[in-house]
Design an enzyme around this catalytic site. Structure first.
Site, PDB file in Angstrom:
ATOM      1  N   GLY A  46       0.841  -1.195   0.000  1.00 16.94           N
ATOM      2  CA  GLY A  46       0.000   0.000   0.000  1.00 16.94           C
ATOM      3  C   GLY A  46       0.873   1.241   0.000  1.00 16.94           C
ATOM      4  N   GLN A  51       3.130   9.947   0.950  1.00 16.69           N
ATOM      5  CA  GLN A  51       4.460   9.336   1.087  1.00 16.69           C
ATOM      6  C   GLN A  51       5.391   9.702  -0.066  1.00 16.69           C
ATOM      7  OE1 GLN A  51       2.457   5.340   1.855  1.00 16.69           O
ATOM      8  NE2 GLN A  51       4.387   5.094   2.950  1.00 16.69           N
ATOM      9  N   CYS A  92       5.700  -0.061   7.125  1.00 15.32           N
ATOM     10  CA  CYS A  92       5.404   1.092   6.279  1.00 15.32           C
ATOM     11  C   CYS A  92       6.629   1.410   5.431  1.00 15.32           C
ATOM     12  CB  CYS A  92       5.061   2.296   7.169  1.00 15.32           C
ATOM     13  SG  CYS A  92       4.663   3.789   6.246  1.00 15.32           S
ATOM     14  N   LEU A  93       6.406   1.699   4.162  1.00 17.07           N
ATOM     15  CA  LEU A  93       7.538   2.060   3.295  1.00 17.07           C
ATOM     16  C   LEU A  93       8.219   3.334   3.777  1.00 17.07           C
ATOM     17  CD1 LEU A  93       5.956   1.233  -0.180  1.00 17.07           C
ATOM     18  CD2 LEU A  93       7.849   0.016   0.939  1.00 17.07           C
ATOM     19  N   HIS A 134      -4.554   2.181   7.599  1.00 14.24           N
ATOM     20  CA  HIS A 134      -3.164   2.647   7.646  1.00 14.24           C
ATOM     21  C   HIS A 134      -2.929   3.742   6.583  1.00 14.24           C
ATOM     22  CE1 HIS A 134       1.346   1.715   7.801  1.00 14.24           C
ATOM     23  NE2 HIS A 134       1.227   2.420   6.694  1.00 14.24           N
ATOM     24  N   GLU A 135      -3.433   3.503   5.365  1.00  9.94           N
ATOM     25  CA  GLU A 135      -3.210   4.457   4.272  1.00  9.94           C
ATOM     26  C   GLU A 135      -4.011   5.742   4.469  1.00  9.94           C
ATOM     27  OE1 GLU A 135      -0.750   3.840   2.539  1.00  9.94           O
ATOM     28  OE2 GLU A 135      -0.560   1.701   2.928  1.00  9.94           O
ATOM     29  N   HIS A 138      -2.210   8.098   6.598  1.00 12.11           N
ATOM     30  CA  HIS A 138      -1.195   8.901   5.887  1.00 12.11           C
ATOM     31  C   HIS A 138      -1.800  10.182   5.306  1.00 12.11           C
ATOM     32  CE1 HIS A 138       2.449   6.495   5.912  1.00 12.11           C
ATOM     33  NE2 HIS A 138       1.827   5.408   5.473  1.00 12.11           N
TER      34      HIS A 138
HETATM   35  C1  QAP Z   1       0.952  -0.670   4.966  1.00 13.29           C
HETATM   36  O1  QAP Z   1       3.018  -1.245   4.113  1.00 13.29           O
HETATM   37  C2  QAP Z   1       0.539  -1.876   5.731  1.00 13.29           C
HETATM   38  O2  QAP Z   1       9.767  -1.998   6.387  1.00 13.29           O
HETATM   39  C3  QAP Z   1       1.713  -0.954   3.707  1.00 13.29           C
HETATM   40  O3  QAP Z   1      11.642  -2.810   4.659  1.00 13.29           O
HETATM   41  C4  QAP Z   1       1.470  -2.708   6.319  1.00 13.29           C
HETATM   42  O4  QAP Z   1       3.663  -1.809   2.076  1.00 13.29           O
HETATM   43  C5  QAP Z   1      -0.753  -2.177   5.868  1.00 13.29           C
HETATM   44  C6  QAP Z   1       7.684  -2.488   3.447  1.00 13.29           C
HETATM   45  C7  QAP Z   1       1.067  -3.833   7.012  1.00 13.29           C
HETATM   46  C8  QAP Z   1      -1.159  -3.284   6.533  1.00 13.29           C
HETATM   47  C9  QAP Z   1      -0.246  -4.130   7.123  1.00 13.29           C
HETATM   48  C10 QAP Z   1       8.069  -2.160   4.730  1.00 13.29           C
HETATM   49  C11 QAP Z   1       8.639  -2.907   2.546  1.00 13.29           C
HETATM   50  C12 QAP Z   1       6.299  -2.343   3.001  1.00 13.29           C
HETATM   51  C13 QAP Z   1       9.394  -2.297   5.126  1.00 13.29           C
HETATM   52  C14 QAP Z   1       3.951  -1.659   3.227  1.00 13.29           C
HETATM   53  C15 QAP Z   1      10.347  -2.714   4.215  1.00 13.29           C
HETATM   54  C16 QAP Z   1       9.965  -3.026   2.921  1.00 13.29           C
HETATM   55  C17 QAP Z   1       5.303  -1.873   3.755  1.00 13.29           C
HETATM   56 CO    CO Z   2       2.586   3.469   5.452  1.00 13.98          CO
END
Ligand code: QAP
Ligand code: CO
Length: 168
Positions: A46, A51, A92-93, A134-135, A138
């Site tokens: 996401g 971001q 989270c990215l 979560h989004e 943001h």
């Molecule tokens: C948000 O998160 C989310 O630390 C999206 O090293 C996360 O795409 C919603 C990511 C979990 C629901 C559950 C994070 C990639 C990606 C990192 C992401 C990383 C590489 C996170």
């Molecule tokens: Co995020």
């Protein structure tokens, strides 16, 4: 298409509240495509426009295993449908390398528009419910680390600040 650069916590620009999208044109379509490309390239599920330092209410998502189900949420709104809460280890990215448990409503009604401006509604549960909440955070200038203790948040902030200093 273009890959966009992703802001990282504690960048103050992540605190900007995004503005509603009112014009559904080719520029918006391009933003959506660039956000999807950026998300896939970073192995994310996401990404909110905030971001990538674009302060419009746009979210992209793909919860499939094989990048086959891109979803677009423009001007999303979320309404909890239950008082039941769900714990999930969120990442989270914009907070790379850190995961913490966040508690949120487990079933929500999502109202949003697509790239053409057509409204739609869906009921979200499980990972989809976690991800859209979560989004949406943001777009309101909020991060998952705002849901955890200050001690944990400050530790993450210090580690990321150090990494940012070292990579300059
Ligand atoms: C948000 O998160 C989310 O630390 C999206 O090293 C996360 O795409 C919603 C990511 C979990 C629901 C559950 C994070 C990639 C990606 C990192 C992401 C990383 C590489 C996170
Ligand atoms: Co995020």
């Amino acid at each position: 298409m273009a890959k966009l650069s992703i802001l990282e916590f504690p960048d103050a620009r992540l605190r900007t509240v995004a503005k509603p999208v009112t014009v559904f044109d080719a520029e918006l379509e391009q933003l959506v495509q660039d956000m999807l490309e950026t998300m896939y390239d970073a192995n994310g599920i996401g990404l909110a426009a905030t971001q990538v330092d674009v302060h419009k209410r746009v979210v992209v998502m793909d919860l499939s295993e094989d990048a086959s189900e891109p979803r677009v949420f423009i001007n999303p709104e979320v309404e909890p449908l239950t008082e039941d809460l769900h714990r999930y280890d969120e990442g989270c990215l914009s907070v790379p390398g850190f995961y913490e448990t966040v508690i949120r409503p487990e079933r929500v009604k999502v109202t949003a528009q697509n790239e053409k401006g057509e409204s739609y509604e869906l009921i979200a549960e499980e990972l989809l419910a976690v991800c859209i909440q979560h989004e949406l955070d943001h777009l309101n200038g909020k991060l998952f680390v705002d849901h955890i203790s200050r001690l944990k948040r400050d530790r993450i902030r210090k580690k990321l600040e150090k990494q940012h200093r070292l990579s300059q």
